[in-house]
Enzyme design. Structure first.
Site, PDB file in Angstrom:
ATOM      1  N   ASP A 106      18.281  -6.728 -88.528  1.00  0.00           N
ATOM      2  CA  ASP A 106      18.230  -6.240 -87.481  1.00  0.00           C
ATOM      3  C   ASP A 106      19.032  -7.203 -86.338  1.00  0.00           C
ATOM      4  O   ASP A 106      19.227  -6.374 -85.190  1.00  0.00           O
ATOM      5  CB  ASP A 106      17.276  -5.539 -86.928  1.00  0.00           C
ATOM      6  CG  ASP A 106      16.335  -7.191 -86.330  1.00  0.00           C
ATOM      7  OD1 ASP A 106      16.126  -8.074 -86.868  1.00  0.00           O
ATOM      8  OD2 ASP A 106      15.225  -6.314 -86.548  1.00  0.00           O
ATOM      9  N   SER A 107      19.599  -7.958 -86.202  1.00  0.00           N
ATOM     10  CA  SER A 107      20.552  -9.172 -85.799  1.00  0.00           C
ATOM     11  C   SER A 107      21.493  -8.449 -85.465  1.00  0.00           C
ATOM     12  O   SER A 107      22.185  -8.587 -84.378  1.00  0.00           O
ATOM     13  CB  SER A 107      20.558 -10.663 -86.306  1.00  0.00           C
ATOM     14  OG  SER A 107      21.557 -10.483 -87.553  1.00  0.00           O
TER      15      SER A 107
ATOM     16  N   GLU B  32       9.053  -7.964 -90.353  1.00  0.00           N
ATOM     17  CA  GLU B  32       8.219  -8.998 -89.742  1.00  0.00           C
ATOM     18  C   GLU B  32       6.132  -8.893 -89.239  1.00  0.00           C
ATOM     19  O   GLU B  32       6.034  -7.699 -88.633  1.00  0.00           O
ATOM     20  CB  GLU B  32       8.968  -8.801 -88.232  1.00  0.00           C
ATOM     21  CG  GLU B  32      10.436  -9.629 -88.015  1.00  0.00           C
ATOM     22  CD  GLU B  32      11.191  -9.156 -86.887  1.00  0.00           C
ATOM     23  OE1 GLU B  32       9.531  -9.614 -85.941  1.00  0.00           O
ATOM     24  OE2 GLU B  32      12.317  -9.629 -86.506  1.00  0.00           O
TER      25      GLU B  32
ATOM     26  N   ASP C  90      16.930  -5.199 -93.539  1.00  0.00           N
ATOM     27  CA  ASP C  90      15.946  -5.141 -92.045  1.00  0.00           C
ATOM     28  C   ASP C  90      15.062  -3.898 -92.020  1.00  0.00           C
ATOM     29  O   ASP C  90      15.425  -2.964 -91.990  1.00  0.00           O
ATOM     30  CB  ASP C  90      15.722  -6.007 -91.372  1.00  0.00           C
ATOM     31  CG  ASP C  90      15.591  -7.092 -90.735  1.00  0.00           C
ATOM     32  OD1 ASP C  90      14.632  -7.767 -91.734  1.00  0.00           O
ATOM     33  OD2 ASP C  90      16.436  -8.122 -90.068  1.00  0.00           O
TER      34      ASP C  90
ATOM     35  N   LYS D 224      12.824  -5.906 -96.152  1.00  0.00           N
ATOM     36  CA  LYS D 224      12.355  -7.061 -95.576  1.00  0.00           C
ATOM     37  C   LYS D 224      11.544  -6.203 -93.635  1.00  0.00           C
ATOM     38  O   LYS D 224      11.743  -5.099 -93.058  1.00  0.00           O
ATOM     39  CB  LYS D 224      13.525  -8.289 -94.636  1.00  0.00           C
ATOM     40  CG  LYS D 224      12.355  -9.000 -93.598  1.00  0.00           C
ATOM     41  CD  LYS D 224      13.357 -10.523 -93.287  1.00  0.00           C
ATOM     42  CE  LYS D 224      14.366 -10.818 -92.239  1.00  0.00           C
ATOM     43  NZ  LYS D 224      13.285 -10.485 -91.511  1.00  0.00           N
TER      44      LYS D 224
ATOM     45  N   GLU E 229      10.647 -18.970 -89.594  1.00  0.00           N
ATOM     46  CA  GLU E 229      11.855 -18.941 -88.379  1.00  0.00           C
ATOM     47  C   GLU E 229      11.177 -19.531 -87.160  1.00  0.00           C
ATOM     48  O   GLU E 229      10.228 -19.558 -86.960  1.00  0.00           O
ATOM     49  CB  GLU E 229      12.138 -17.071 -88.258  1.00  0.00           C
ATOM     50  CG  GLU E 229      13.172 -17.254 -86.697  1.00  0.00           C
ATOM     51  CD  GLU E 229      14.143 -16.433 -86.290  1.00  0.00           C
ATOM     52  OE1 GLU E 229      13.812 -15.141 -87.152  1.00  0.00           O
ATOM     53  OE2 GLU E 229      14.428 -16.595 -85.483  1.00  0.00           O
TER      54      GLU E 229
HETATM   55  O1  KIV Z   1      18.285  -9.753 -88.478  1.00  0.00           O
HETATM   56  C1  KIV Z   1      18.238 -11.185 -89.081  1.00  0.00           C
HETATM   57  O2  KIV Z   1      19.341 -11.621 -88.776  1.00  0.00           O
HETATM   58  C2  KIV Z   1      16.941 -12.334 -89.320  1.00  0.00           C
HETATM   59  C3  KIV Z   1      17.119 -13.405 -90.015  1.00  0.00           C
HETATM   60  C4  KIV Z   1      17.631 -14.693 -88.977  1.00  0.00           C
HETATM   61  C5  KIV Z   1      15.925 -14.135 -90.621  1.00  0.00           C
HETATM   62  O3  KIV Z   1      16.426 -11.760 -89.350  1.00  0.00           O
END
Ligand code: KIV
Length: 275
Positions: free
Chosen positions: A49-50, A120, A88, A118, A187
């Site tokens: 989600d980055s 969090e 994510d 994924k 992280e």
């Molecule tokens: O969103 C992302 O790119 C991430 C990584 C930084 C692990 O969760």
């Protein structure tokens, strides 16, 4: 796998089986073309989600939506063949209940074709992770710095700087592992803590700004390529393509302004084959 596919994609169980073995190589990608490049060298591609910050210039990942993740997840699946693609779950799509998480995860798996999601959060998400895994959704955990919590934690600073916080972060990783996650991202935590967690859990740990003792590493692709304007201190730059792209665009603009239109010699009716 469809009948046409000749390359077998890595699966969540393949990654789980790598605990303590060869390091797991993981990078982010949000597009088909970069996914094709990453796929040649990496075991796991994370549609992180980055993308909210990297592609859309957002200040945090909080505004990212499920539809955004699904769109880019599809692009990455189209561009890759071999790596496990993990998408994510964005903020707000899974925290309210186990059922909410399941419905959102099912959309991601069905609409992208990816192999895992994924989530969090540690202990607080353990029940949800178990619910998902029992129902066929492979889950990668994410503990330590959890950027979706920015509004409660206040900054993207490293976690576990105070040793008194270590037991809580270790407990988060253990809870995620016991719930059935096939791996966990750690992280921005202190090096000895990441090492300790890696020894304590039976699933692969994937570090980002954590420790070489982790079972694998992940970075944001644009950060390591030198394309992101701001990068965390721990990121090693393996490329410096930002200035290269700027120079290419500058040269193009100069050509056009001088009426040296690129590719003009191939304009239809000139040197191209007759239609
Ligand atoms: O969103 C992302 O790119 C991430 C990584 C930084 C692990 O969760």
């Amino acid at each position: 796998m469809s009948l046409q596919d000749d390359v077998k994609r890595l699966t969540a169980p393949d990654i789980l089986a790598r605990k303590g073995g060869d390091p797991i190589v993981m990078l982010t990608s949000y597009h088909a073309h970069t996914a094709g490049l990453v796929d040649q060298y990496c075991d796991v591609i994370l549609v992180g989600d980055s993308l909210g910050m990297v592609m859309h210039g957002m200040e945090t990942t909080v505004p990212v939506t499920l539809d955004m993740m699904i769109l880019q997840g599809r692009a990455v699946m189209r561009g890759s063949k071999r790596a496990l693609v993990v998408v994510d779950m964005p903020f707000g799509s899974y925290e309210a209940s186990r059922e909410q998480a399941f419905h959102a995860a099912v959309r991601v798996l069905k609409e992208t074709g990816c192999g895992a999601i994924k989530i969090e959060g540690g202990r607080r998400m353990a029940e949800t992770i178990a619910f998902l895994v029992e129902r066929g959704v492979p889950v990668m955990g994410h503990v330590g710095l959890t950027p979706q919590s920015i509004n409660t934690i206040g900054s993207f600073r490293a976690q576990g700087r105070d040793e008194r916080d270590w037991p809580r972060i270790e407990d988060d990783a253990l809870a995620v592992a016991q719930a059935g996650a096939f791996s966990v991202v750690i992280e921005a935590v202190a090096e000895p803590l990441a090492r300790k967690i890696t020894q304590a859990v039976g699933i692969p740990t994937i570090g980002i700004g954590a420790s070489p003792a982790c079972d694998g590493q992940v970075l944001v692709l644009e950060d390591m390529l030198g394309l992101s304007p701001r990068v965390p201190k721990f990121v090693k730059r393996y490329g410096d393509i930002g200035p290269g792209i700027g120079k290419a665009i500058e040269d193009y603009a100069k050509d056009v302004r001088a009426r040296r239109f690129p590719g003009a010699e191939h304009t239809y009716g000139m040197k191209t084959k007759k239609l």
